[in-house]
Motif scaffolding. Structure first.
Motif, PDB file in Angstrom:
ATOM      1  N   ALA A 290       0.825  -1.217   0.000  1.00  0.00           N
ATOM      2  CA  ALA A 290       0.000   0.000   0.000  1.00  0.00           C
ATOM      3  C   ALA A 290       0.856   1.263   0.000  1.00  0.00           C
ATOM      4  O   ALA A 290       0.564   2.211  -0.738  1.00  0.00           O
ATOM      5  CB  ALA A 290      -0.941  -0.008   1.198  1.00  0.00           C
ATOM      6  N   SER A 291       1.910   1.300   0.789  1.00  0.00           N
ATOM      7  CA  SER A 291       2.741   2.508   0.847  1.00  0.00           C
ATOM      8  C   SER A 291       3.477   2.751  -0.468  1.00  0.00           C
ATOM      9  O   SER A 291       3.710   3.889  -0.851  1.00  0.00           O
ATOM     10  CB  SER A 291       3.741   2.419   1.996  1.00  0.00           C
ATOM     11  N   TYR A 292       3.808   1.674  -1.178  1.00  0.00           N
ATOM     12  CA  TYR A 292       4.493   1.834  -2.459  1.00  0.00           C
ATOM     13  C   TYR A 292       3.564   2.426  -3.514  1.00  0.00           C
ATOM     14  O   TYR A 292       3.978   3.235  -4.338  1.00  0.00           O
ATOM     15  CB  TYR A 292       5.038   0.487  -2.953  1.00  0.00           C
ATOM     16  N   VAL A 293       2.299   2.035  -3.475  1.00  0.00           N
ATOM     17  CA  VAL A 293       1.329   2.593  -4.411  1.00  0.00           C
ATOM     18  C   VAL A 293       1.023   4.036  -4.028  1.00  0.00           C
ATOM     19  O   VAL A 293       0.864   4.897  -4.889  1.00  0.00           O
ATOM     20  CB  VAL A 293       0.038   1.740  -4.444  1.00  0.00           C
ATOM     21  N   GLU A 294       0.985   4.317  -2.731  1.00  0.00           N
ATOM     22  CA  GLU A 294       0.692   5.677  -2.261  1.00  0.00           C
ATOM     23  C   GLU A 294       1.803   6.658  -2.644  1.00  0.00           C
ATOM     24  O   GLU A 294       1.536   7.708  -3.226  1.00  0.00           O
ATOM     25  CB  GLU A 294       0.503   5.662  -0.744  1.00  0.00           C
ATOM     26  N   TYR A 295       3.044   6.325  -2.314  1.00  0.00           N
ATOM     27  CA  TYR A 295       4.134   7.288  -2.458  1.00  0.00           C
ATOM     28  C   TYR A 295       5.033   7.051  -3.667  1.00  0.00           C
ATOM     29  O   TYR A 295       5.869   7.891  -3.982  1.00  0.00           O
ATOM     30  CB  TYR A 295       5.003   7.280  -1.198  1.00  0.00           C
TER      31      TYR A 295
END
Length: 165
Positions: free
Chosen positions: A115-120
């Motif tokens: 999720a954090s990779y898709v977010e940032y």
């Protein structure tokens, strides 16, 4: 001696009774926090991308159909891996409400590991490029901050009207 006017205190007693109805304002504040969290969750879910694992292949028609004659070539989308997108989108949840002092904290959680990779954003697997982030939470949070005063104002107006009947 000066003469003071007469005062009807019945109006004050009625106001005091109506103000006493407002003692459950903690419930009201908690419901406001829940509504804002639900609105944020809806915005984030809508903005979260869904993976597409299909690819286009060229196919030759084996027999006549409504769209194609026998021998025509056309493109068709297939999903050879069988993977389905939407895991990230389905992963969003609202955590528990915590009151710390005069502040209510509600966490919006996505336990999906990427999720954090898709977010940032993130580096490509070969470390030669960069995949831009979608900033679904960041943008949704900014949108919520712009509409929150109006939402809270309307909710407060309804609450006061209910208490002051």
């Amino acid at each position: 001696m000066e003469k003071y006017g007469s005062v009807d205190i019945q109006g004050f007693k009625k106001l005091q009774e109506e103000l006493n109805k407002m003692k459950n304002y903690n419930d009201f504040v908690e419901s406001c926090a829940k509504e804002l969290a639900a609105r944020l969750l809806a915005k984030v879910v809508r903005r979260t991308p869904v993976g597409d694992y299909s690819r286009e292949v060229e196919v030759v028609a084996k027999r006549d159909s409504k769209k194609y004659k026998k021998g025509d070539t056309y493109k068709k989308k297939i999903n050879p891996s069988g993977k389905m997108g939407g895991t990230l989108r389905r992963g969003w949840t609202i955590g528990e409400i915590k009151k710390e002092g005069g502040v209510y904290n509600i966490d919006i959680i996505n336990p999906v590991e990427y999720a954090s990779y898709v977010e940032y954003g993130h580096r490509t697997p070969n470390h030669k490029g960069w995949v831009e982030g979608h900033f679904m939470m960041t943008i949704s949070e900014q949108e919520l901050q712009t509409i929150a005063p109006k939402v809270l104002e309307n909710k407060l107006r309804k609450y006061l009207e209910e208490c002051m009947k």
